[in-house]
Write an enzyme that holds these catalytic residues in place. Structure first.
Site, PDB file in Angstrom:
ATOM      1  N   ASP A 137      94.969  58.397  19.657  1.00 34.45           N
ATOM      2  CA  ASP A 137      93.775  57.595  19.859  1.00 34.45           C
ATOM      3  C   ASP A 137      93.823  56.396  18.909  1.00 34.45           C
ATOM      4  O   ASP A 137      94.902  55.910  18.578  1.00 34.45           O
ATOM      5  CB  ASP A 137      92.529  58.464  19.618  1.00 34.45           C
ATOM      6  N   HIS A 178      86.456  54.999  18.007  1.00 31.93           N
ATOM      7  CA  HIS A 178      86.674  55.873  19.163  1.00 31.93           C
ATOM      8  C   HIS A 178      87.426  57.137  18.764  1.00 31.93           C
ATOM      9  O   HIS A 178      87.033  58.261  19.121  1.00 31.93           O
ATOM     10  CB  HIS A 178      87.443  55.092  20.231  1.00 31.93           C
ATOM     11  N   SER A 363      86.484  59.820  28.140  1.00 32.58           N
ATOM     12  CA  SER A 363      87.085  59.967  26.813  1.00 32.58           C
ATOM     13  C   SER A 363      86.348  61.001  25.984  1.00 32.58           C
ATOM     14  O   SER A 363      86.941  61.690  25.153  1.00 32.58           O
ATOM     15  CB  SER A 363      87.051  58.624  26.059  1.00 32.58           C
TER      16      SER A 363
END
Length: 438
Positions: A137, A178, A363
């Site tokens: 990620d 994120h 996600s």
């Protein structure tokens, strides 16, 4: 380049979040489940008997109750084995407990995490201790190094050495937020009296940075990272990232080869189905060697942004607005359900943390599945070293069916259920599909 889609909303302060989460309507109590077409009736001077094949049970019961000769008449309710609520951590959330915020873990359309947590505790591996998860990620807020700070609720999370494939160094610090959010869903420190909880809270997290500060990365870099994680004994790989749906198999051969390598080496790769609301799954989740995860809302409906199609394997909470379809759970005109809350970078700073309300997407759904896969491994419910195919069969076979009966294009095999997936006595359905894709 890979674009990670974060649907923008105004971040909420902790005080505002507490007010917002508590203002949602309380669901009405559900009627007791009864045996279809059956009722129990007792006439004066006769033993009670079960009547079957009744077309309209409620109307028949009402009619019988008006009969002076009938002592009682009632539907035939279904009882279930009493089950403890499982392990309830002491994390306070925004003041009323983590459950008040994390509908995705313990709400009516959550994943039933507490019972699974208790089973892992009973197995001597609380929070999937010993299972290694590589998170490919934007990195993670895993350490205090230079300008970077460790997330305040990753203080007890178990990190193993990772790598930064963007800056090519061994320090995969997050500059986007994120990756920290995904990592927190997987393994936020739990039962530490602070903030929120993580699905597999004692798992070993291997942070691998493949997305830059803008949330973008390339196929060659991700392919190298997949092989790197496999060679360093990852049990599971989480890919909460996507290409545009126009990207096909011919465009990413090195990544597809790496994903096949992971499968051959016994590593399950879980991927996000994509956030364009398209009727095709995005790569890399479209690969036959990736378990493709769609997103559902707080109402138990497909999220309006979630890609769907024949390659969808399973769904898990991702938040947002209900999709427009005929499913009884869907309320597309109602107030949107809440997003997925976790502690992560906030306000564009690498040093400030909060609970931003901008995180909803496939996600966010994918790490729920990766975390439950880790709990399956830890509990030993299907053996000490399950293969990717065995994990997939377990996850699909214990899912809560949504939409049309059986596997379908909107929900795959259904909604992730951690309690059923870790239950040795749970009946396991055999999904009628197995994707055959590049």
């Amino acid at each position: 380049m890979i674009a990670v889609h974060l649907l923008p909303r105004r971040p909420l302060t902790l005080v505002a979040l507490a007010a917002a989460c508590c203002a949602l309507p309380v669901p009405a109590a559900q009627a007791a489940e009864t045996v279809p077409g059956e009722l129990v009736v007792k006439r004066e001077g006769e033993p009670a008997r079960v009547v079957t094949g009744v077309e309209d049970v409620s109307r028949t019961v009402a009619r019988l109750r008006r009969d002076d000769d009938v002592a009682y008449a009632a539907p035939n309710p279904i009882a279930r084995a009493a089950q403890a609520p499982g392990f309830i951590p002491n994390d306070p959330g925004t003041g009323r407990g983590w459950q008040d915020v994390q509908w995705n873990f313990a709400g009516p359309w959550g994943i039933n995490a507490p019972v699974a947590w208790q089973r892992a505790i009973d197995a001597g591996r609380p929070g999937a201790r010993g299972v290694r998860i590589a998170v490919l990620d934007s990195g993670a807020a895993y350490s205090n190094r230079g300008p970077y700070k460790r997330s305040p609720d990753l203080n007890r999370t178990r990190f193993v050495p990772g790598y930064d494939f963007v800056d090519r160094d061994p320090y995969p610090s997050d500059e986007n937020g994120h990756g920290t959010h995904v990592t927190s869903t997987l393994a936020e420190s739990t039962n530490n009296g602070r903030w929120l909880t993580g699905v597999a809270y004692n798992a070993e997290i291997m942070p691998v940075r493949v997305l830059d500060r803008n949330g973008e990365g390339d196929a060659a870099r991700i392919a190298k990272a997949v092989r790197w994680a496999v060679r360093r004994d990852a049990d599971l790989i989480n890919l909460s990232l996507e290409f545009g749906t126009e990207v096909g198999a011919r465009d990413i051969p090195s990544l597809l080869d790496a994903l096949a390598y992971a499968r051959r080496r016994g590593v399950l790769v879980v991927g996000a189905a994509g956030n364009e609301g398209e009727r095709v799954i995005a790569f890399p989740a479209r690969s036959a060697n990736v378990f493709a995860i769609g997103a559902t809302t707080e109402h138990g409906c497909l999220s309006d942004f979630s890609n769907l199609g024949s390659g969808l394997d399973l769904v898990a909470p991702g938040g947002g607005t209900d999709a427009v379809n005929n499913d009884p759970n869907c309320q597309p005109d109602a107030t949107p359900g809440r997003p997925i809350f976790q502690i992560t970078l906030d306000g564009g700073s690498i040093r400030r943390f909060g609970l931003p309300a901008t995180y909803e997407g496939t996600s966010m759904a994918a790490p729920h599945v990766t975390g439950v896969a880790a709990l399956i491994i830890a509990t030993g419910v299907i053996g000490p070293n399950p293969t990717p195919a065995q994990l997939i069969d377990r996850l699909e076979g214990t899912a809560r069916d949504l939409g049309q009966p059986g596997p379908d294009r909107r929900y795959g095999a259904g909604l992730l259920d951690a309690a059923a997936a870790t239950d040795p006595a749970a009946p396991v359905a055999r999904p009628s599909h197995r994707k055959r894709r590049p």
